[in-house]
Scaffold this motif. Structure first.
Motif, short mmCIF file in Angstrom:
data_model
loop_
_atom_site.label_atom_id
_atom_site.label_comp_id
_atom_site.label_asym_id
_atom_site.label_seq_id
_atom_site.Cartn_x
_atom_site.Cartn_y
_atom_site.Cartn_z
N TYR A 159 -19.88 99.94 -65.73
CA TYR A 159 -19.67 100.06 -64.30
C TYR A 159 -18.54 99.16 -63.85
CZ TYR A 159 -24.29 102.21 -64.32
OH TYR A 159 -25.36 103.03 -64.57
N CYS A 160 -17.73 99.69 -62.96
CA CYS A 160 -16.65 98.94 -62.35
C CYS A 160 -17.13 98.35 -61.03
CB CYS A 160 -15.47 99.89 -62.12
SG CYS A 160 -14.11 99.21 -61.20
N ASN A 161 -16.64 97.18 -60.71
CA ASN A 161 -16.99 96.52 -59.45
C ASN A 161 -15.74 95.91 -58.84
OD1 ASN A 161 -17.72 93.59 -58.19
ND2 ASN A 161 -19.28 95.09 -57.68
N LEU A 206 -14.88 103.66 -55.92
CA LEU A 206 -14.39 103.34 -57.26
C LEU A 206 -14.74 104.49 -58.19
CD1 LEU A 206 -15.55 99.61 -57.60
CD2 LEU A 206 -13.38 100.47 -56.73
N VAL A 207 -13.77 104.92 -58.97
CA VAL A 207 -13.99 106.01 -59.91
C VAL A 207 -13.56 105.56 -61.30
CG1 VAL A 207 -13.41 108.37 -60.54
CG2 VAL A 207 -13.65 107.75 -58.12
N GLU A 208 -14.51 105.56 -62.23
CA GLU A 208 -14.23 105.16 -63.60
C GLU A 208 -13.90 106.38 -64.46
OE1 GLU A 208 -17.95 102.38 -62.66
OE2 GLU A 208 -17.54 104.52 -62.48
N TRP A 219 -15.85 94.49 -64.81
CA TRP A 219 -16.61 95.49 -65.55
C TRP A 219 -17.96 94.89 -65.93
CZ3 TRP A 219 -15.18 100.44 -66.09
CH2 TRP A 219 -13.84 100.78 -65.87
N TYR A 220 -18.99 95.70 -65.76
CA TYR A 220 -20.35 95.34 -66.12
C TYR A 220 -20.88 96.47 -67.00
CZ TYR A 220 -20.10 91.88 -62.38
OH TYR A 220 -19.74 90.82 -61.59
N ARG A 221 -21.95 96.20 -67.71
CA ARG A 221 -22.56 97.25 -68.51
C ARG A 221 -24.07 97.11 -68.49
NH1 ARG A 221 -20.52 95.34 -74.56
NH2 ARG A 221 -21.91 93.52 -74.79
N SER A 267 -17.97 97.07 -53.84
CA SER A 267 -18.26 98.44 -54.25
C SER A 267 -18.48 98.54 -55.75
CB SER A 267 -17.09 99.36 -53.85
OG SER A 267 -16.93 99.38 -52.45
N TRP A 268 -19.28 99.54 -56.11
CA TRP A 268 -19.54 99.87 -57.50
C TRP A 268 -19.10 101.30 -57.79
CZ3 TRP A 268 -21.43 96.53 -61.15
CH2 TRP A 268 -22.02 95.35 -60.70
N GLY A 269 -18.65 101.51 -59.01
CA GLY A 269 -18.38 102.86 -59.45
C GLY A 269 -19.66 103.53 -59.92
N GLN A 270 -19.53 104.80 -60.31
CA GLN A 270 -20.70 105.58 -60.69
C GLN A 270 -21.10 105.34 -62.14
OE1 GLN A 270 -17.66 106.70 -60.67
NE2 GLN A 270 -17.42 107.92 -62.55
N GLY A 271 -20.23 104.71 -62.90
CA GLY A 271 -20.53 104.42 -64.29
C GLY A 271 -19.92 105.43 -65.24
N THR A 272 -19.57 104.95 -66.43
CA THR A 272 -19.08 105.82 -67.49
C THR A 272 -19.75 105.39 -68.79
OG1 THR A 272 -17.10 106.72 -68.57
CG2 THR A 272 -17.03 104.39 -67.98
N GLN A 273 -20.20 106.36 -69.56
CA GLN A 273 -20.98 106.07 -70.77
C GLN A 273 -20.07 105.78 -71.95
OE1 GLN A 273 -24.33 105.72 -71.08
NE2 GLN A 273 -24.07 105.21 -73.25
#
Length: 120
Positions: A94-96, A4-6, A36-38, A109-115
């Motif tokens: 974070y995307c899931n 997953l890519v955010e 989406w999680y944060r 799966s989880w993405g790497q996160g975006t700020q």
């Protein structure tokens, strides 16, 4: 394996808007729920919004009426439109996604996160 890519995070003033995207790739047979999680500094990761394969969405109370989650099943992509942003929305997002691979193996799966940073 599913990745997953955010994208779409950034700095915005309070009251502004941002749109996050998350694209899934790999040996995907089917994606069930995407979400989406944060996580803010010093706090636990929390659910923001989730959406099922047929489009049913649920939101955290703190974002209801301001955020909208959507997905494009043909592109294996989920979006988060964030309006009326507040400083307390500042976090890493974070995307899931969960589903099955082409080998019928379940994945989560989880993405790497975006700020996302909201200035007052």
């Amino acid at each position: 394996q599913v990745q997953l890519v955010e994208s779409g995070g950034g700095l915005v003033q309070a009251g502004g808007s941002l749109r996050l995207s998350c694209a899934a790739s790999g040996s995907i047979l089917r994606i069930n729920v995407m979400g989406w999680y944060r996580q803010a500094p010093g706090k636990q990761r929390e659910l923001v919004a989730i959406i099922s394969g047929d489009g049913n969405a649920n939101y955290a109370d703190s974002v209801k009426g301001r955020f909208t989650i959507s997905r494009d099943n043909a592109k294996n992509t989920v979006y988060l439109q964030m309006n009326s942003l507040k400083p307390e929305d500042t976090a890493a997002y974070y995307c899931n996604a969960d589903g099955r691979t082409t080998r019928w193996v379940p994945f989560g799966s989880w993405g790497q996160g975006t700020q996302v940073t909201v200035s007052s």
